[in-house]
Design an enzyme around this catalytic site. Structure first.
Site, PDB file in Angstrom:
ATOM      1  N   ARG A 209       0.965  -1.443   0.004  1.00 54.00           N
ATOM      2  CA  ARG A 209       0.185   0.012  -0.117  1.00 54.00           C
ATOM      3  C   ARG A 209       0.801   1.312  -0.152  1.00 54.00           C
ATOM      4  O   ARG A 209       0.509   2.328   0.545  1.00 54.00           O
ATOM      5  CB  ARG A 209      -0.964   0.059   1.140  1.00 54.00           C
ATOM      6  CG  ARG A 209      -2.138  -1.161   0.878  1.00 54.00           C
ATOM      7  CD  ARG A 209      -3.170  -0.422   1.738  1.00 54.00           C
ATOM      8  NE  ARG A 209      -4.328  -1.634   1.673  1.00 54.00           N
ATOM      9  CZ  ARG A 209      -4.416  -2.622   2.701  1.00 54.00           C
ATOM     10  NH1 ARG A 209      -3.699  -2.666   3.642  1.00 54.00           N
ATOM     11  NH2 ARG A 209      -5.405  -3.695   2.717  1.00 54.00           N
TER      12      ARG A 209
ATOM     13  N   LYS B  54       1.586  11.410 -10.786  1.00 52.91           N
ATOM     14  CA  LYS B  54       0.824  10.622 -11.527  1.00 52.91           C
ATOM     15  C   LYS B  54       1.749   9.133 -12.006  1.00 52.91           C
ATOM     16  O   LYS B  54       2.684   9.310 -12.716  1.00 52.91           O
ATOM     17  CB  LYS B  54       0.473  11.132 -12.818  1.00 52.91           C
ATOM     18  CG  LYS B  54      -1.029  11.849 -12.515  1.00 52.91           C
ATOM     19  CD  LYS B  54      -1.475  12.238 -13.934  1.00 52.91           C
ATOM     20  CE  LYS B  54      -2.795  12.856 -13.735  1.00 52.91           C
ATOM     21  NZ  LYS B  54      -3.553  13.218 -14.962  1.00 52.91           N
TER      22      LYS B  54
ATOM     23  N   LYS C 200       5.008  23.037 -14.107  1.00 58.33           N
ATOM     24  CA  LYS C 200       4.286  21.977 -13.821  1.00 58.33           C
ATOM     25  C   LYS C 200       4.202  21.852 -12.310  1.00 58.33           C
ATOM     26  O   LYS C 200       2.926  21.584 -11.834  1.00 58.33           O
ATOM     27  CB  LYS C 200       4.866  20.687 -14.335  1.00 58.33           C
ATOM     28  CG  LYS C 200       4.218  19.343 -14.076  1.00 58.33           C
ATOM     29  CD  LYS C 200       3.985  18.304 -15.069  1.00 58.33           C
ATOM     30  CE  LYS C 200       3.220  17.213 -14.572  1.00 58.33           C
ATOM     31  NZ  LYS C 200       3.277  15.894 -15.245  1.00 58.33           N
TER      32      LYS C 200
ATOM     33  N   GLU D  47      -6.160  16.500  -9.191  1.00 62.24           N
ATOM     34  CA  GLU D  47      -6.734  16.857 -10.425  1.00 62.24           C
ATOM     35  C   GLU D  47      -8.441  17.152 -10.455  1.00 62.24           C
ATOM     36  O   GLU D  47      -9.000  16.462 -11.140  1.00 62.24           O
ATOM     37  CB  GLU D  47      -6.494  15.770 -11.706  1.00 62.24           C
ATOM     38  CG  GLU D  47      -6.786  16.457 -13.004  1.00 62.24           C
ATOM     39  CD  GLU D  47      -6.334  15.462 -14.298  1.00 62.24           C
ATOM     40  OE1 GLU D  47      -5.286  15.131 -14.011  1.00 62.24           O
ATOM     41  OE2 GLU D  47      -7.083  15.238 -15.104  1.00 62.24           O
TER      42      GLU D  47
ATOM     43  N   ARG E 114      -5.351  21.317 -12.421  1.00 64.17           N
ATOM     44  CA  ARG E 114      -4.675  20.583 -13.059  1.00 64.17           C
ATOM     45  C   ARG E 114      -4.899  19.986 -14.380  1.00 64.17           C
ATOM     46  O   ARG E 114      -4.017  19.428 -15.070  1.00 64.17           O
ATOM     47  CB  ARG E 114      -4.398  19.199 -12.015  1.00 64.17           C
ATOM     48  CG  ARG E 114      -3.244  18.367 -12.571  1.00 64.17           C
ATOM     49  CD  ARG E 114      -2.760  17.170 -11.604  1.00 64.17           C
ATOM     50  NE  ARG E 114      -1.621  16.582 -11.947  1.00 64.17           N
ATOM     51  CZ  ARG E 114      -0.916  15.623 -11.294  1.00 64.17           C
ATOM     52  NH1 ARG E 114      -1.110  15.625 -10.006  1.00 64.17           N
ATOM     53  NH2 ARG E 114       0.069  15.014 -12.104  1.00 64.17           N
TER      54      ARG E 114
ATOM     55  N   ASN F 166      -3.518  18.620 -19.451  1.00 65.50           N
ATOM     56  CA  ASN F 166      -4.347  17.770 -20.611  1.00 65.50           C
ATOM     57  C   ASN F 166      -4.535  18.288 -21.890  1.00 65.50           C
ATOM     58  O   ASN F 166      -4.922  17.723 -22.622  1.00 65.50           O
ATOM     59  CB  ASN F 166      -5.655  17.138 -20.026  1.00 65.50           C
ATOM     60  CG  ASN F 166      -5.526  16.389 -18.725  1.00 65.50           C
ATOM     61  OD1 ASN F 166      -4.574  15.712 -18.518  1.00 65.50           O
ATOM     62  ND2 ASN F 166      -6.772  16.482 -18.167  1.00 65.50           N
TER      63      ASN F 166
ATOM     64  N   HIS G 289      -3.842  16.643 -25.214  1.00 67.33           N
ATOM     65  CA  HIS G 289      -3.753  15.061 -24.822  1.00 67.33           C
ATOM     66  C   HIS G 289      -5.050  14.178 -25.130  1.00 67.33           C
ATOM     67  O   HIS G 289      -5.001  12.902 -25.175  1.00 67.33           O
ATOM     68  CB  HIS G 289      -3.351  14.865 -23.719  1.00 67.33           C
ATOM     69  CG  HIS G 289      -1.894  15.252 -23.322  1.00 67.33           C
ATOM     70  ND1 HIS G 289      -1.154  16.411 -23.287  1.00 67.33           N
ATOM     71  CD2 HIS G 289      -1.057  14.348 -22.768  1.00 67.33           C
ATOM     72  CE1 HIS G 289      -0.067  16.088 -23.332  1.00 67.33           C
ATOM     73  NE2 HIS G 289       0.175  15.049 -22.781  1.00 67.33           N
TER      74      HIS G 289
ATOM     75  N   HIS H 122      -3.802  11.500 -27.314  1.00 69.07           N
ATOM     76  CA  HIS H 122      -3.756  10.202 -26.778  1.00 69.07           C
ATOM     77  C   HIS H 122      -4.406   9.199 -27.865  1.00 69.07           C
ATOM     78  O   HIS H 122      -4.023   8.193 -28.224  1.00 69.07           O
ATOM     79  CB  HIS H 122      -4.345   9.930 -25.612  1.00 69.07           C
ATOM     80  CG  HIS H 122      -3.332  10.136 -24.438  1.00 69.07           C
ATOM     81  ND1 HIS H 122      -3.803  10.511 -23.064  1.00 69.07           N
ATOM     82  CD2 HIS H 122      -1.982  10.333 -24.478  1.00 69.07           C
ATOM     83  CE1 HIS H 122      -3.010  10.938 -22.178  1.00 69.07           C
ATOM     84  NE2 HIS H 122      -1.722  10.643 -22.850  1.00 69.07           N
TER      85      HIS H 122
HETATM   86 ZN   LIG Z   1       2.037  14.212 -22.041  1.00 71.77          ZN
END
Ligand SMILES: [Zn+2]
Length: 275
Positions: free
Chosen positions: A33, A55, A140, A150, A154, A158, A161, A165
């Site tokens: 954990r 992250k 950042k 987030e 935050r 993105n 992205h 992505h």
């Molecule tokens: Zn990236």
């Protein structure tokens, strides 16, 4: 894995690029954990982006980073000299995230990145990489510190992205992450312009810097708009079927400060910019 004097596993050291760092971070987040970990990024992407913010995740067949956890590293150690040994394509791809940092939060930094872009395209000689890394890390870290989980600001990280992505996965990862993100930023800026939230010069300036850096800026041949659209729907930023985008107002400032930074966009508008 490090052990303490009692034989307890206490730390994971993640040495490598973004994927290795993400995986090792995820192991550290979940093993027993959660144990401490140290990030030692070795790519530009990892130094300026992936290693900052806690992250962690693993890529699965369903998509990038759908399985993951927030777990801050105890220390991040970056040695910009290591970047001199990177293949030029990886150096250029890393610069895409620096371009993003400029767009989302700092117009002066965007200009700095624009200045070094042609030198990065040529392999990075003569570029003050330490200053570049420091500039991105500052931006950042500032964004993440204000919203670690987030829930709000935050989300601006993105930018580029959601479409990026989808293009990256659609290319079967033949495109480097930064290459896909460069295309994603240009298309999302166009999307922002189309729906009236993004100023008219953002797409032009973005495309110009990306081209100077030797990064692609348009949909790769062989990828269909419908496939990309379908993939944006499985993006983890999709909420109740509506995909939310992080879109700039200007270079240096994001839109959506009064609506939680995510902007719900009609799919027909996305379809239109995908061509
Ligand atoms: Zn990236």
């Amino acid at each position: 894995m490090l052990s303490d004097e009692l034989g307890r596993d206490t730390a994971v050291i993640a040495l490598g690029g973004g994927v290795v760092g993400d995986l090792a971070g995820f192991v550290a987040a979940t093993f027993m954990r959660g144990v401490a970990y140290v990030q030692i990024p070795t790519s530009l992407l990892a130094m300026i982006d992936a290693s900052i913010g806690g992250k962690t995740g693993v890529d699965t067949a369903a998509g990038k980073n759908l399985v993951g956890a927030f777990h801050q590293p105890s220390v991040v150690i970056s040695d910009p000299d290591v970047l001199r040994t990177l293949p030029p394509a990886h150096l250029r791809a890393g610069l895409a995230e620096a371009i993003k940092h400029g767009v989302i939060a700092d117009a002066a930094y965007f200009d700095e990145v624009a200045e070094v872009a042609p030198h990065m395209a040529a392999g990075g000689s003569g570029v003050d990489l330490a200053s570049l890394v420091a500039g991105s890390v500052r931006i950042k870290a500032e964004v993440v510190a204000g919203d670690e989980r987030e829930h709000g600001r935050r989300k601006i990280l993105n930018f580029g992205h959601t479409v990026g992505h989808a293009i990256e996965a659609g290319s079967d990862y033949a495109l480097l992450h930064g290459e896909a993100i460069a295309i994603g930023m240009v298309l999302e800026a166009q999307l922002g312009e189309r729906i009236g939230v993004t100023a008219g010069d953002v797409t032009t300036r973005l495309r110009h810097v990306a081209e100077r850096a030797g990064l692609p800026t348009s949909m790769p041949v062989g990828l269909s708009a419908d496939e990309i659209l379908k993939r944006t729907r499985t993006d983890k930023k999709a909420r109740r079927g509506v995909v939310e985008y992080a879109l700039p107002s200007f270079v240096g400032e994001m839109a959506g400060s009064t609506s939680g930074w995510g902007i719900a966009v009609d799919e027909r508008d996305v379809r239109a910019v995908l061509g």
